[in-house]
Scaffold this motif. Structure first.
Motif, short mmCIF file in Angstrom:
data_model
loop_
_atom_site.label_atom_id
_atom_site.label_comp_id
_atom_site.label_asym_id
_atom_site.label_seq_id
_atom_site.Cartn_x
_atom_site.Cartn_y
_atom_site.Cartn_z
N LEU A 41 0.87 -1.18 0.00
CA LEU A 41 0.00 0.00 0.00
C LEU A 41 0.90 1.22 0.00
CD1 LEU A 41 -3.05 0.77 0.26
CD2 LEU A 41 -2.68 0.88 2.72
N CYS A 42 0.63 2.16 -0.92
CA CYS A 42 1.49 3.33 -1.11
C CYS A 42 0.66 4.60 -0.96
CB CYS A 42 2.11 3.25 -2.51
SG CYS A 42 3.13 4.65 -2.99
N HIS A 43 1.32 5.69 -0.59
CA HIS A 43 0.61 6.96 -0.44
C HIS A 43 -0.04 7.41 -1.75
CE1 HIS A 43 1.37 8.00 3.72
NE2 HIS A 43 2.62 7.60 3.58
N THR A 44 0.50 6.98 -2.89
CA THR A 44 -0.13 7.32 -4.16
C THR A 44 -1.52 6.69 -4.25
OG1 THR A 44 2.03 7.50 -5.22
CG2 THR A 44 0.12 7.26 -6.67
N ASP A 45 -1.65 5.46 -3.78
CA ASP A 45 -2.97 4.83 -3.74
C ASP A 45 -3.94 5.66 -2.91
OD1 ASP A 45 -2.32 2.33 -5.17
OD2 ASP A 45 -1.11 1.87 -3.41
N GLY A 62 -3.88 -0.05 -6.63
CA GLY A 62 -2.85 -1.02 -6.29
C GLY A 62 -1.74 -1.03 -7.32
N HIS A 63 -0.50 -0.74 -6.89
CA HIS A 63 0.59 -0.70 -7.87
C HIS A 63 1.92 -1.21 -7.31
CE1 HIS A 63 0.99 3.09 -5.69
NE2 HIS A 63 2.23 3.20 -6.14
N GLU A 64 1.84 -1.99 -6.23
CA GLU A 64 3.04 -2.67 -5.72
C GLU A 64 2.71 -4.16 -5.56
OE1 GLU A 64 5.26 0.85 -3.11
OE2 GLU A 64 4.21 -0.75 -2.06
N GLY A 65 2.31 -4.78 -6.64
CA GLY A 65 1.86 -6.16 -6.59
C GLY A 65 2.99 -7.16 -6.71
N VAL A 86 7.23 -9.59 -9.75
CA VAL A 86 6.94 -8.32 -9.07
C VAL A 86 6.34 -7.39 -10.10
CG1 VAL A 86 8.00 -6.25 -8.08
CG2 VAL A 86 8.62 -8.51 -7.20
N LEU A 87 5.30 -6.67 -9.72
CA LEU A 87 4.60 -5.76 -10.63
C LEU A 87 5.03 -4.33 -10.34
CD1 LEU A 87 3.02 -8.41 -10.66
CD2 LEU A 87 0.91 -7.09 -10.67
N SER A 88 5.37 -3.60 -11.39
CA SER A 88 5.78 -2.21 -11.23
C SER A 88 5.03 -1.36 -12.24
CB SER A 88 7.30 -2.11 -11.41
OG SER A 88 7.77 -0.83 -11.04
N PHE A 89 5.61 -0.24 -12.66
CA PHE A 89 4.92 0.66 -13.58
C PHE A 89 5.03 0.17 -15.01
CE2 PHE A 89 9.28 2.17 -13.28
CZ PHE A 89 9.62 2.52 -14.58
N GLY A 134 -12.64 1.93 -13.48
CA GLY A 134 -11.28 2.41 -13.66
C GLY A 134 -10.31 1.30 -13.27
N GLY A 135 -9.36 1.03 -14.12
CA GLY A 135 -8.39 -0.04 -13.88
C GLY A 135 -7.07 0.29 -14.53
N HIS A 136 -6.30 -0.75 -14.86
CA HIS A 136 -5.00 -0.55 -15.53
C HIS A 136 -4.13 0.42 -14.75
CE1 HIS A 136 -2.20 0.38 -18.94
NE2 HIS A 136 -2.46 -0.88 -19.24
N PHE A 137 -4.30 0.49 -13.42
CA PHE A 137 -3.52 1.41 -12.58
C PHE A 137 -2.08 0.92 -12.53
CE2 PHE A 137 -2.56 3.35 -8.30
CZ PHE A 137 -2.73 4.66 -8.70
N PHE A 138 -1.15 1.74 -13.04
CA PHE A 138 0.25 1.36 -13.20
C PHE A 138 0.37 0.06 -14.02
CE2 PHE A 138 0.66 4.61 -10.19
CZ PHE A 138 1.99 4.98 -10.07
N GLY A 139 -0.59 -0.13 -14.92
CA GLY A 139 -0.59 -1.34 -15.74
C GLY A 139 -0.91 -2.59 -14.97
#
Length: 369
Positions: A41-45, A62-65, A86-89, A134-139
């Motif tokens: 969980l990130c402050h950007t979320d 969610g973008h640190e999967g 690991v999932l990133s941008f 809305g999806g595809h957040f950070f891919g």
């Protein structure tokens, strides 16, 4: 074939996360279906969930999967079912900055990662009851039990490293590390300042401890985080709630010289200005913390003439296929003690994780599935 899964949906700006059944589109060209094992969980979320950024809601963030590949779409060659990832941008791969090894500055970075909520072709990846979300957040949109992920967001990693211990590498950790390694590049005897001892700041401290820098100063208002910063490599700490002026406190530590490099992680323009004032001649401050769009900061122009530089940074300016496996190895070897930052929460407890991140109880919450 589409996939039904459970996701944490933000219905509107400021609303809590609500667990809901959603449908993922089948993996298209350059995409993979990933079973999530963990997500940081990130402050950007939290910023997007609050409505501060124009991401289309209802949506899945969610973008640190981190997880295991279950299926791949046409043309995917870098991963296959069963791979740990690991999932990133994400990035386009074709613009000048992508070709030059700087995908964090992709020409289409904002719509592909932060604001668009859809694939580059405008199609949706997630729906609920027949309505697009809305999806595809950070891919990736990894606050879900399964995620449809861009291949360019995926990094294959060592399967011997527990995925819940490395999920934060996707954003926050690589950002703090990259600020030190890719921008400041400390030389023997360098003096560094880290403003803010959250997950990004403490990652910068850990990165600094792996360089020839001899002085690493951490600044925060929370005594416990400053103690942790010392354990992770800071040589000095400053409690911002106990000093009259941060810059003066740093100058005292450095014998009036100032610091060679600074990392600003708080998003406060007041703190940013103090960081610039604390720079030595030819020193560099890296802006990592992001205040609301349109925020401006004033600087003493004459004070900048001593060769000071202020540099903005996204995702550590990392090429993720190179950087993340290295960070995974450092975690595995105990040289990057990321475990010291992590608090684990069951996926169902996402709102408790948000609350404890917001009140400072948790430095880096990691959801487990």
């Amino acid at each position: 074939m589409s996939t039904t899964t459970r996701a944490a949906v933000v219905e509107s700006g400021g609303a809590p996360f609500t667990l809901s059944e959603v449908v993922l589109d089948q993996p298209g060209p350059g995409e993979a279906l990933v079973r999530m094992v963990a997500a940081g969980l990130c402050h950007t979320d939290l910023g997007v969930a609050s409505g501060a950024l124009p991401f289309p809601l209802p949506g899945v963030l969610g973008h640190e999967g981190a997880g295991v590949v279950e299926a791949v779409g046409p043309g995917v060659s870098s991963v296959e079912p069963g791979d740990h990832v690991v999932l990133s941008f994400t990035s386009c791969g074709g613009c000048r900055n992508c070709r030059d090894g700087h995908p964090a500055y992709c020409a289409t970075w904002l719509p592909l990662n932060l604001l668009g909520g859809r694939r580059a072709d405008g199609t949706s990846t997630i729906s609920r009851d027949g309505q697009d979300l809305g999806g595809h957040f950070f891919g990736q949109s990894s606050f879900a039990e399964r995620a449809l992920v861009d291949e360019r967001s995926l990094v294959k990693v060592d399967p011997d490293v527990p995925l819940d211990s490395i999920a934060p590498l996707g954003c926050g950790v690589q950002t703090g590390v990259g600020a030190v390694w890719n921008v400041l590049e400390p030389r023997a005897g360098s003096t560094l300042l880290v403003l803010g001892a959250g997950a990004v700041g403490l990652s910068a401290v850990m990165a600094a401890a792996l360089t020839p820098a001899t002085t690493v100063i951490a600044v925060d208002k929370v005594a416990g985080r400053l103690e942790l910063a010392k354990e992770l490599g800071a040589t000095h700490t400053v409690n911002a709630s106990e000093v009259a002026d941060i810059a003066e406190a740093v100058m005292e530590i450095t014998g009036g010289q100032g610091v060679d490099g600074a990392v600003e992680t708080t998003g406060s323009v007041f703190v940013l200005r103090k960081g610039v004032d604390a720079l030595a001649a030819r020193g560099t401050l890296v802006i990592v913390g992001a205040p609301p769009f349109g925020t401006e900061v004033s600087l003493d122009v004459n004070g900048m003439l001593g060769g000071k530089r202020v540099v903005g940074l996204t995702l550590g300016d990392n090429e993720i296929q190179t950087a993340i496996p290295v960070l995974v190895q450092l975690v595995k070897d105990g040289k990057l003690p990321l475990e010291r930052l992590i608090s684990r929460y069951k996926f169902e407890d996402i709102d408790r994780a948000v609350a404890e991140m917001s009140d400072g109880t948790s430095i880096k919450p990691v959801l487990t599935f």
